[in-house]
Structure formats: structure tokens, C-alpha cells
Design a protein around this motif. Structure first.
Motif, PDB file in Angstrom:
ATOM      1  N   GLN A  41       0.848  -1.193   0.000  1.00 40.48           N
ATOM      2  CA  GLN A  41       0.000   0.000   0.000  1.00 40.48           C
ATOM      3  C   GLN A  41       0.879   1.237   0.000  1.00 40.48           C
ATOM      4  O   GLN A  41       1.765   1.391   0.846  1.00 40.48           O
ATOM      5  CB  GLN A  41      -0.915   0.002   1.224  1.00 40.48           C
ATOM      6  N   ARG A  42       0.647   2.139  -0.955  1.00 38.69           N
ATOM      7  CA  ARG A  42       1.365   3.412  -1.030  1.00 38.69           C
ATOM      8  C   ARG A  42       0.369   4.527  -0.775  1.00 38.69           C
ATOM      9  O   ARG A  42      -0.509   4.764  -1.598  1.00 38.69           O
ATOM     10  CB  ARG A  42       2.021   3.589  -2.401  1.00 38.69           C
ATOM     11  N   LYS A  43       0.533   5.167   0.364  1.00 41.13           N
ATOM     12  CA  LYS A  43      -0.359   6.253   0.754  1.00 41.13           C
ATOM     13  C   LYS A  43       0.340   7.577   0.498  1.00 41.13           C
ATOM     14  O   LYS A  43       1.404   7.849   1.080  1.00 41.13           O
ATOM     15  CB  LYS A  43      -0.721   6.114   2.238  1.00 41.13           C
ATOM     16  N   THR A  44      -0.216   8.383  -0.367  1.00 39.93           N
ATOM     17  CA  THR A  44       0.340   9.695  -0.658  1.00 39.93           C
ATOM     18  C   THR A  44      -0.519  10.746   0.037  1.00 39.93           C
ATOM     19  O   THR A  44      -1.721  10.829  -0.194  1.00 39.93           O
ATOM     20  CB  THR A  44       0.362   9.961  -2.177  1.00 39.93           C
ATOM     21  N   PRO A  51       5.630   8.895  -0.575  1.00 41.32           N
ATOM     22  CA  PRO A  51       4.475   8.140  -0.066  1.00 41.32           C
ATOM     23  C   PRO A  51       4.846   7.292   1.148  1.00 41.32           C
ATOM     24  O   PRO A  51       6.014   6.948   1.349  1.00 41.32           O
ATOM     25  CB  PRO A  51       4.112   7.251  -1.265  1.00 41.32           C
ATOM     26  N   LEU A  52       3.857   6.999   1.958  1.00 42.23           N
ATOM     27  CA  LEU A  52       4.031   6.067   3.073  1.00 42.23           C
ATOM     28  C   LEU A  52       3.768   4.672   2.517  1.00 42.23           C
ATOM     29  O   LEU A  52       2.685   4.397   1.983  1.00 42.23           O
ATOM     30  CB  LEU A  52       3.034   6.395   4.187  1.00 42.23           C
ATOM     31  N   VAL A  53       4.755   3.787   2.642  1.00 42.19           N
ATOM     32  CA  VAL A  53       4.646   2.455   2.039  1.00 42.19           C
ATOM     33  C   VAL A  53       4.533   1.404   3.138  1.00 42.19           C
ATOM     34  O   VAL A  53       5.328   1.395   4.079  1.00 42.19           O
ATOM     35  CB  VAL A  53       5.864   2.146   1.148  1.00 42.19           C
ATOM     36  N   THR A 173     -11.153  13.182  -1.496  1.00 46.01           N
ATOM     37  CA  THR A 173     -11.518  14.564  -1.817  1.00 46.01           C
ATOM     38  C   THR A 173     -10.545  15.570  -1.200  1.00 46.01           C
ATOM     39  O   THR A 173     -10.377  16.672  -1.720  1.00 46.01           O
ATOM     40  CB  THR A 173     -12.940  14.875  -1.314  1.00 46.01           C
ATOM     41  N   ARG A 174      -9.869  15.209  -0.105  1.00 45.36           N
ATOM     42  CA  ARG A 174      -8.941  16.148   0.525  1.00 45.36           C
ATOM     43  C   ARG A 174      -7.554  16.125  -0.114  1.00 45.36           C
ATOM     44  O   ARG A 174      -6.645  16.818   0.353  1.00 45.36           O
ATOM     45  CB  ARG A 174      -8.817  15.844   2.007  1.00 45.36           C
ATOM     46  N   GLY A 175      -7.375  15.329  -1.166  1.00 46.48           N
ATOM     47  CA  GLY A 175      -6.121  15.332  -1.909  1.00 46.48           C
ATOM     48  C   GLY A 175      -5.225  14.150  -1.646  1.00 46.48           C
ATOM     49  O   GLY A 175      -4.234  13.956  -2.345  1.00 46.48           O
ATOM     50  N   ASP A 176      -5.508  13.350  -0.628  1.00 48.93           N
ATOM     51  CA  ASP A 176      -4.711  12.154  -0.365  1.00 48.93           C
ATOM     52  C   ASP A 176      -5.103  11.042  -1.343  1.00 48.93           C
ATOM     53  O   ASP A 176      -6.211  11.049  -1.902  1.00 48.93           O
ATOM     54  CB  ASP A 176      -4.925  11.647   1.061  1.00 48.93           C
ATOM     55  N   SER A 177      -4.219  10.085  -1.527  1.00 52.74           N
ATOM     56  CA  SER A 177      -4.545   8.937  -2.379  1.00 52.74           C
ATOM     57  C   SER A 177      -3.816   7.696  -1.880  1.00 52.74           C
ATOM     58  O   SER A 177      -2.774   7.811  -1.204  1.00 52.74           O
ATOM     59  CB  SER A 177      -4.176   9.200  -3.849  1.00 52.74           C
ATOM     60  N   SER A 178      -4.366   6.539  -2.174  1.00 51.64           N
ATOM     61  CA  SER A 178      -3.756   5.260  -1.775  1.00 51.64           C
ATOM     62  C   SER A 178      -3.800   4.299  -2.946  1.00 51.64           C
ATOM     63  O   SER A 178      -4.841   4.166  -3.599  1.00 51.64           O
ATOM     64  CB  SER A 178      -4.513   4.639  -0.595  1.00 51.64           C
ATOM     65  N   LEU A 179      -2.664   3.673  -3.201  1.00 48.76           N
ATOM     66  CA  LEU A 179      -2.593   2.640  -4.226  1.00 48.76           C
ATOM     67  C   LEU A 179      -2.258   1.324  -3.540  1.00 48.76           C
ATOM     68  O   LEU A 179      -1.219   1.210  -2.883  1.00 48.76           O
ATOM     69  CB  LEU A 179      -1.521   2.979  -5.266  1.00 48.76           C
TER      70      LEU A 179
END
Length: 201
Positions: A41-44, A51-53, A173-179
Motif C-alpha cells: 500500500q502506497r499512501k500519498t 508516499p508512506l509504504v 476529496t482532501r487530496g490524499d490517495s492510496s494505491l
């Protein structure tokens, strides 16, 4: 009157296309009772470059729940059932939520189950579904929330897969994303006694 008939015809056409897409994706997905694998999981976070991995293992039991065990950068566990959500680090419980005290949790758990399992029928009830079938086995979906509560949190969710869900990309919606990417997916072995006990709590 002609304009109305034309609009109805266009909507019927779009509905038929979406239905055909959902049917196609469901036909390609395995309806596995149990699925194991590894995740990354990559949290930006908005405003941060790196990103936090996190990486770990997961088990999805369609009837019982999900075990999400992070191995790196530090060990932690998440146990998700239809009625509860529990997190722990080591032997210490971080929190435990249940749907009796937190009714909204049931909807969150249903969404997480549906995303991990690629349950397109359930997702279609809360999202506008667009996408395409790829090659002879793949598919891609873009989900746009139609549920007001979800729309406050997610801008969109993208799923990719074949017989299993391989990637989930959450845009908030606040601009964060997770892959989240899944690997080494398999349907065996069955739940161990320890895993079954975690899901029975």
C-alpha cells in the motif's frame, strides 16, 4: 416529446452498457470463498512528496471477514468482519469498533469487502461504474460515488484485475490517495485455527 424519447433512449443505452460491463467483469472474476495474498500500500498525503509504504499479508474469507496483517514498516493487524473492525499492534489492542455502537461501520465494512472481493453488484449500488474489459481476461473500473456520504470522502476509486482484484486506487476529496497492489494470490490453504478465532471475535 421527441426530445424526451431521445433522452430515455440514451439513458437506456447507457444503462445497458453499464449492465453489460458489470456482467462481463463478474464473469471474469473468481467467486472464491477464500483468497490469500500479499499487499503493498502506497499512501500519498497531500503536501508530502514521499508516499508512506506498507507491506504485508491478507486473507479474505467471503463468509467470515478479512485479516490484514502489516509486516513493514512495523507489525500491526486489522480484523474486519461484517459487524466489527479491530486493530492491534503486537499484543496490544489499538481499538475495536462494532456495528451496534457504530451503525455506520456496517456500510464501511460492506464497502471494504466489496472492494477486496471485486463485488461489482454491491459497488454498483453506491457508485457510478465505468470501465472496460481488457484483452481476454482483464478489466478496469472507475467508480464515482453516488452515495452522498462516500462522495464526501472519495473523489473516485479505480479497480483493475483479472480473475482477482489486482490494484485498488483510492482518490480522496482532501487530496490524499492510496494505491494498493496485490500479489501471490491463491485460494489455499484454508483458514488456520488461529485465523478462524480472530474472525470469530
Amino acid at each position: 416529446m421527441k426530445r424526451w424519447l431521445l433522452l430515455v433512449g440514451m439513458l437506456a443505452g447507457l444503462s445497458a452498457q453499464a449492465s453489460e460491463l458489470v456482467t462481463g467483469v463478474r464473469a471474469r472474476l473468481e467467486n472464491a470463498a477464500l483468497l490469500r495474498g500479499e499487499f503493498e500500500q502506497r499512501k500519498t498525503v497531500a503536501g508530502f512528496k514521499k508516499p508512506l509504504v506498507s507491506r504485508g499479508d491478507f486473507v479474505l474469507s467471503r463468509d467470515k471477514g478479512v485479516l490484514w496483517d502489516t509486516r513493514a514498516p512495523f507489525a500491526s493487524t486489522l480484523t474486519l468482519t461484517r459487524t466489527s473492525l479491530s486493530a492491534a499492534q503486537g499484543t496490544s489492542a489499538a481499538y475495536h469498533l462494532d456495528t451496534v455502537k457504530e451503525p455506520a461501520l456496517a456500510a464501511v465494512n460492506e464497502l471494504l469487502f466489496a472492494l477486496l472481493a471485486g463485488d461489482v453488484a454491491t459497488l454498483s449500488s453506491r457508485f457510478e461504474v465505468q470501465g472496460e474489459l481488457v484483452g481476454t481476461a482483464g478489466w478496469k473500473l472507475t467508480l464515482t460515488p453516488t452515495d452522498a456520504g462516500l462522495a464526501r470522502v472519495f473523489r473516485s476509486i479505480r479497480l483493475e484485475g483479472d480473475r482477482y482484484v489486482r490494484r485498488v486506487h483510492l482518490e480522496e476529496t482532501r487530496g490524499d490517495s492510496s494505491l494498493i497492489q496485490f500479489d501471490h494470490l491463491r485460494q489455499a490453504p484454508p483458514l488456520s485455527d488461529a485465523e478462524a478465532r480472530r474472525l470469530a471475535k
